[in-house]
Design a protein around this motif. Structure first.
Motif, PDB file in Angstrom:
ATOM      1  N   ALA A  21       0.505  -1.568   0.053  1.00  0.00           N
ATOM      2  CA  ALA A  21      -0.020  -0.442   0.401  1.00  0.00           C
ATOM      3  C   ALA A  21       1.094   1.117   0.099  1.00  0.00           C
ATOM      4  CB  ALA A  21      -0.539  -0.191   1.738  1.00  0.00           C
ATOM      5  N   TYR A  22       2.062   1.247   0.824  1.00  0.00           N
ATOM      6  CA  TYR A  22       3.191   2.898   0.366  1.00  0.00           C
ATOM      7  C   TYR A  22       3.222   2.676  -0.506  1.00  0.00           C
ATOM      8  CZ  TYR A  22       7.387   4.963   1.272  1.00  0.00           C
ATOM      9  OH  TYR A  22       8.088   5.448   1.524  1.00  0.00           O
ATOM     10  N   HIS A  23       3.453   2.028  -1.258  1.00  0.00           N
ATOM     11  CA  HIS A  23       4.407   1.758  -2.651  1.00  0.00           C
ATOM     12  C   HIS A  23       3.483   1.975  -4.109  1.00  0.00           C
ATOM     13  CE1 HIS A  23       9.038   0.606  -1.828  1.00  0.00           C
ATOM     14  NE2 HIS A  23       8.088  -0.610  -1.113  1.00  0.00           N
ATOM     15  N   GLN A  24       2.151   1.697  -3.543  1.00  0.00           N
ATOM     16  CA  GLN A  24       0.831   2.472  -4.234  1.00  0.00           C
ATOM     17  C   GLN A  24       1.037   3.963  -4.586  1.00  0.00           C
ATOM     18  OE1 GLN A  24      -2.461   0.542  -4.085  1.00  0.00           O
ATOM     19  NE2 GLN A  24      -3.524   1.758  -4.865  1.00  0.00           N
ATOM     20  N   ILE A  25       0.358   4.335  -2.855  1.00  0.00           N
ATOM     21  CA  ILE A  25       0.145   5.433  -2.526  1.00  0.00           C
ATOM     22  C   ILE A  25       1.347   6.506  -3.220  1.00  0.00           C
ATOM     23  CG2 ILE A  25       0.830   7.127  -0.555  1.00  0.00           C
ATOM     24  CD1 ILE A  25      -1.710   4.533   0.872  1.00  0.00           C
ATOM     25  N   SER A  26       2.682   6.406  -2.597  1.00  0.00           N
ATOM     26  CA  SER A  26       4.460   6.929  -2.847  1.00  0.00           C
ATOM     27  C   SER A  26       4.372   7.121  -4.481  1.00  0.00           C
ATOM     28  CB  SER A  26       4.976   6.661  -2.409  1.00  0.00           C
ATOM     29  OG  SER A  26       5.199   6.283  -1.212  1.00  0.00           O
ATOM     30  N   THR A  27       3.429   6.583  -5.424  1.00  0.00           N
ATOM     31  CA  THR A  27       3.894   6.820  -6.643  1.00  0.00           C
ATOM     32  C   THR A  27       3.317   7.261  -7.078  1.00  0.00           C
ATOM     33  OG1 THR A  27       4.881   4.370  -7.210  1.00  0.00           O
ATOM     34  CG2 THR A  27       3.618   5.389  -8.843  1.00  0.00           C
ATOM     35  N   GLU A  28       1.535   8.003  -6.593  1.00  0.00           N
ATOM     36  CA  GLU A  28       0.597   8.461  -6.457  1.00  0.00           C
ATOM     37  C   GLU A  28       1.627   9.935  -5.784  1.00  0.00           C
ATOM     38  OE1 GLU A  28      -3.466   7.015  -6.008  1.00  0.00           O
ATOM     39  OE2 GLU A  28      -2.316   5.146  -6.695  1.00  0.00           O
ATOM     40  N   LEU A  29       1.603  10.124  -5.122  1.00  0.00           N
ATOM     41  CA  LEU A  29       1.548  11.386  -4.948  1.00  0.00           C
ATOM     42  C   LEU A  29       2.847  12.078  -4.972  1.00  0.00           C
ATOM     43  CD1 LEU A  29       0.379  10.833  -0.606  1.00  0.00           C
ATOM     44  CD2 LEU A  29      -1.090  11.574  -3.103  1.00  0.00           C
ATOM     45  N   SER A  30       3.955  11.216  -5.465  1.00  0.00           N
ATOM     46  CA  SER A  30       5.154  11.908  -5.724  1.00  0.00           C
ATOM     47  C   SER A  30       5.266  13.368  -6.392  1.00  0.00           C
ATOM     48  CB  SER A  30       5.666  10.335  -6.900  1.00  0.00           C
ATOM     49  OG  SER A  30       5.125  10.705  -8.477  1.00  0.00           O
ATOM     50  N   ALA A  31       3.905  13.389  -7.147  1.00  0.00           N
ATOM     51  CA  ALA A  31       3.979  14.799  -7.801  1.00  0.00           C
ATOM     52  C   ALA A  31       3.221  16.182  -7.071  1.00  0.00           C
ATOM     53  CB  ALA A  31       3.469  14.868  -9.410  1.00  0.00           C
ATOM     54  N   THR A  32       3.042  16.170  -5.587  1.00  0.00           N
ATOM     55  CA  THR A  32       2.141  16.804  -4.622  1.00  0.00           C
ATOM     56  C   THR A  32       2.673  17.594  -4.473  1.00  0.00           C
ATOM     57  OG1 THR A  32       0.976  14.317  -4.487  1.00  0.00           O
ATOM     58  CG2 THR A  32       0.966  16.855  -2.560  1.00  0.00           C
ATOM     59  N   PRO A  33       2.469  19.083  -5.258  1.00  0.00           N
ATOM     60  CA  PRO A  33       3.128  20.328  -4.084  1.00  0.00           C
ATOM     61  C   PRO A  33       3.310  20.774  -3.126  1.00  0.00           C
ATOM     62  CG  PRO A  33       1.048  20.218  -6.078  1.00  0.00           C
ATOM     63  CD  PRO A  33       0.731  19.170  -5.270  1.00  0.00           C
ATOM     64  N   GLY A  34       4.310  20.669  -2.719  1.00  0.00           N
ATOM     65  CA  GLY A  34       4.842  21.095  -1.506  1.00  0.00           C
ATOM     66  C   GLY A  34       4.967  19.394  -0.457  1.00  0.00           C
ATOM     67  N   MET A  35       5.330  18.463  -2.035  1.00  0.00           N
ATOM     68  CA  MET A  35       5.012  17.032  -0.590  1.00  0.00           C
ATOM     69  C   MET A  35       7.125  16.735  -0.792  1.00  0.00           C
ATOM     70  SD  MET A  35       4.573  13.568  -0.654  1.00  0.00           S
ATOM     71  CE  MET A  35       4.623  12.649   0.485  1.00  0.00           C
ATOM     72  N   LEU A  36       7.922  16.907  -0.342  1.00  0.00           N
ATOM     73  CA  LEU A  36       9.388  17.177  -0.346  1.00  0.00           C
ATOM     74  C   LEU A  36       9.701  15.416  -0.447  1.00  0.00           C
ATOM     75  CD1 LEU A  36      10.923  19.802   1.988  1.00  0.00           C
ATOM     76  CD2 LEU A  36      10.118  19.779  -0.577  1.00  0.00           C
ATOM     77  N   GLY A  37       8.803  14.363   0.064  1.00  0.00           N
ATOM     78  CA  GLY A  37       9.232  13.107  -0.171  1.00  0.00           C
ATOM     79  C   GLY A  37       8.904  12.225   1.516  1.00  0.00           C
ATOM     80  N   ASN A  38       8.675  11.472   1.678  1.00  0.00           N
ATOM     81  CA  ASN A  38       8.342  10.150   2.430  1.00  0.00           C
ATOM     82  C   ASN A  38       8.733   9.307   2.772  1.00  0.00           C
ATOM     83  OD1 ASN A  38       6.941   7.875   0.907  1.00  0.00           O
ATOM     84  ND2 ASN A  38       5.984   9.658  -0.220  1.00  0.00           N
ATOM     85  N   SER A  73      -9.113   9.399  -1.058  1.00  0.00           N
ATOM     86  CA  SER A  73      -9.105   8.488  -2.277  1.00  0.00           C
ATOM     87  C   SER A  73      -7.206   7.715  -2.333  1.00  0.00           C
ATOM     88  CB  SER A  73      -9.476   8.507  -3.716  1.00  0.00           C
ATOM     89  OG  SER A  73      -9.136  10.090  -4.171  1.00  0.00           O
ATOM     90  N   LYS A  74      -6.465   8.781  -1.859  1.00  0.00           N
ATOM     91  CA  LYS A  74      -5.101   8.417  -2.505  1.00  0.00           C
ATOM     92  C   LYS A  74      -4.536   7.421  -1.548  1.00  0.00           C
ATOM     93  CE  LYS A  74      -3.807  11.107  -6.553  1.00  0.00           C
ATOM     94  NZ  LYS A  74      -3.182  12.066  -6.645  1.00  0.00           N
ATOM     95  N   THR A  75      -4.904   8.059  -0.333  1.00  0.00           N
ATOM     96  CA  THR A  75      -4.430   6.874   0.682  1.00  0.00           C
ATOM     97  C   THR A  75      -5.627   6.044   1.199  1.00  0.00           C
ATOM     98  OG1 THR A  75      -5.147   8.750   2.121  1.00  0.00           O
ATOM     99  CG2 THR A  75      -3.203   9.364   1.603  1.00  0.00           C
ATOM    100  N   SER A  76      -6.285   6.002   0.560  1.00  0.00           N
ATOM    101  CA  SER A  76      -7.172   4.818   1.648  1.00  0.00           C
ATOM    102  C   SER A  76      -6.914   2.950   1.957  1.00  0.00           C
ATOM    103  CB  SER A  76      -8.665   4.712   0.480  1.00  0.00           C
ATOM    104  OG  SER A  76      -9.014   5.088  -0.438  1.00  0.00           O
ATOM    105  N   PRO A  77      -5.404   3.052   0.547  1.00  0.00           N
ATOM    106  CA  PRO A  77      -4.952   1.465   0.318  1.00  0.00           C
ATOM    107  C   PRO A  77      -4.313   0.868   2.080  1.00  0.00           C
ATOM    108  CG  PRO A  77      -4.049   1.868  -1.846  1.00  0.00           C
ATOM    109  CD  PRO A  77      -5.221   4.303  -0.662  1.00  0.00           C
ATOM    110  N   LEU A  78      -3.703   2.300   3.071  1.00  0.00           N
ATOM    111  CA  LEU A  78      -3.352   2.223   4.295  1.00  0.00           C
ATOM    112  C   LEU A  78      -4.489   2.605   5.319  1.00  0.00           C
ATOM    113  CD1 LEU A  78       0.047   4.502   4.005  1.00  0.00           C
ATOM    114  CD2 LEU A  78      -0.242   2.083   4.465  1.00  0.00           C
ATOM    115  N   ARG A  79      -5.053   3.167   5.015  1.00  0.00           N
ATOM    116  CA  ARG A  79      -6.353   2.887   6.203  1.00  0.00           C
ATOM    117  C   ARG A  79      -6.243   2.237   6.959  1.00  0.00           C
ATOM    118  NH1 ARG A  79     -10.171   5.725   3.073  1.00  0.00           N
ATOM    119  NH2 ARG A  79      -8.787   7.873   3.846  1.00  0.00           N
ATOM    120  N   PRO A  80      -7.043   0.689   6.480  1.00  0.00           N
ATOM    121  CA  PRO A  80      -7.304  -0.095   7.525  1.00  0.00           C
ATOM    122  C   PRO A  80      -5.622  -0.906   8.673  1.00  0.00           C
ATOM    123  CG  PRO A  80      -7.670  -1.227   5.243  1.00  0.00           C
ATOM    124  CD  PRO A  80      -6.866   0.295   4.826  1.00  0.00           C
TER     125      PRO A  80
END
Length: 99
Positions: A21-38, A73-80
């Protein structure tokens, strides 16, 4: 404004689901404005404990993303796997000093 770090606390007995889930979410969030990394962190003291540490340019950038339409929607895979054992499953920390 100061950088902000957000920590999401997770629990999973196996861990594979959290990693996937982390890899899936991180791929989708990689271009999020203001996010420097995770980073995905795994506890060496508690084998079923994980944390996601994300770094943001400032609190305004994080809040803009958090309040935006794609956050849920983008972070839902980690919610459980959110660890709510200590009340809050996340922390938001402003960097006030560093070397």
């Amino acid at each position: 404004m100061n950088k902000v770090r957000v920590i999401l606390f997770l629990k999973s007995p196996e861990g594979g689901e959290v990693r996937q889930a982390y890899h899936q979410i991180s791929t989708e969030l990689s271009a999020t404005p203001g996010m420097l990394g995770n980073e995905l962190l795994h506890s060496v003291l508690e084998g079923d404990s994980f944390a996601v540490l994300s770094e943001w340019q400032d609190i305004a950038a994080f809040q803009a993303w958090e309040q935006g339409p794609s956050h849920q929607s983008k972070t839902s895979p980690l919610r459980p796997y959110q660890d709510r054992g200590n009340g809050r499953h996340y922390g938001i920390y402003e960097v006030v000093a560093s070397y």
